[in-house]
Design an enzyme around this catalytic site. Sequence first.
Site, PDB file in Angstrom:
ATOM      1  N   TYR A 102     -18.504 -37.377  17.796  1.00 56.74           N
ATOM      2  CA  TYR A 102     -18.613 -36.037  17.589  1.00 56.74           C
ATOM      3  C   TYR A 102     -19.527 -36.290  19.531  1.00 56.74           C
ATOM      4  CZ  TYR A 102     -16.748 -35.552  13.160  1.00 56.74           C
ATOM      5  OH  TYR A 102     -16.164 -35.405  12.187  1.00 56.74           O
TER       6      TYR A 102
ATOM      7  N   PRO B  71     -11.900 -27.043   5.202  1.00 55.86           N
ATOM      8  CA  PRO B  71     -11.476 -25.910   4.046  1.00 55.86           C
ATOM      9  C   PRO B  71     -10.940 -24.854   3.941  1.00 55.86           C
ATOM     10  CG  PRO B  71     -13.774 -26.519   4.426  1.00 55.86           C
ATOM     11  CD  PRO B  71     -14.023 -27.258   5.347  1.00 55.86           C
TER      12      PRO B  71
ATOM     13  N   LEU C 171      -8.190 -18.671   6.885  1.00 50.87           N
ATOM     14  CA  LEU C 171      -8.859 -18.620   5.645  1.00 50.87           C
ATOM     15  C   LEU C 171      -9.431 -17.378   5.537  1.00 50.87           C
ATOM     16  CD1 LEU C 171      -7.694 -21.378   3.102  1.00 50.87           C
ATOM     17  CD2 LEU C 171      -6.747 -20.230   3.416  1.00 50.87           C
TER      18      LEU C 171
END
Length: 316
Positions: free
Chosen positions: A53, A211, A217
Amino acid sequence: MQYAQLGRSGARVSRLVLGTMNFGPHTDEADAFAIMDRAFDEGINFFDTANVYGGAEHRGWTEEIVGRWLAKSGHRDEIVLATKVFGKMSERINDRGLSAFNIRRAVEDSLRRLGTDHIDLYQMHHVDRDTGWDEIWQAMDVLVTQGKITYVGSSNFAGWHIAQGSEAARARHGLGLVTEQSLYNLLARDIELEVLPAAQHYGLGVIAWSPLASGRLGGSSGGVRRAGYKVDDAKAAALAKWEDFCAERELRPGEAALAWLLHRPGVLGPIVGPRTLDQLISALSAFDITFGEEALARIDEIFPGPGGPASEAYAW
């Protein structure tokens, strides 16, 4: 905050996992510190990062930021700290993968960047098709013996990889894998076929990454819809129904999507990777949402899963 055991280990961790992938490339250090401060204050004790990262030009940057926060905050002993190994760290031919050669060097580099003497959960970021399990577990066992890592986890493994790794560890009389970190959300339910059943059988806690499906979402006014993520007509229709479902219940779609994961059997919790403090605060509201059987059935109608574990999902 809700807590659960870290797989079949005795350690307890928050069911919301603080993902740090945005720290550095998208979130500057001051804002990252504010997010980690608030997360800790809210009871989040499970921080997840990876050696790669930081972006292609600065791999390791995120671990460095997390390490400076740990040193400044004084909370190291209260944090269950997770990082990962596998990805390409440089152009050197052995500076990647899960060879014992790379694991030994990679863990030392992560420890230095994180400013700590041990990593609580050391995760294999991907399966290494070129390295045998005897070599991998020998390297991990040495690190456990040296006190440099405590537990071992996997990420992006298939169900049969979980079985292979777990049985190889059992043959060595080792603890083996305690977690699996997988792509899992309402739009991506494939792991229900074999990964979730394998993880539950071998006692692994499943950590859900992405998620919110990269913001899809989160609602039309919610998360970031990154370039490269296409939504076909069927998914667009499902997302519209999802927003209606949430509106009827006066819920924010992103928070509801996290709450759904907290209701899933075998799921330890979702990783939230906030770019801003407001995104973290919003994610915390997922614990206030409870879905009954009727609501869960309605969600399954909007986002049909595979129909159960393999092979029951597609055979008799």
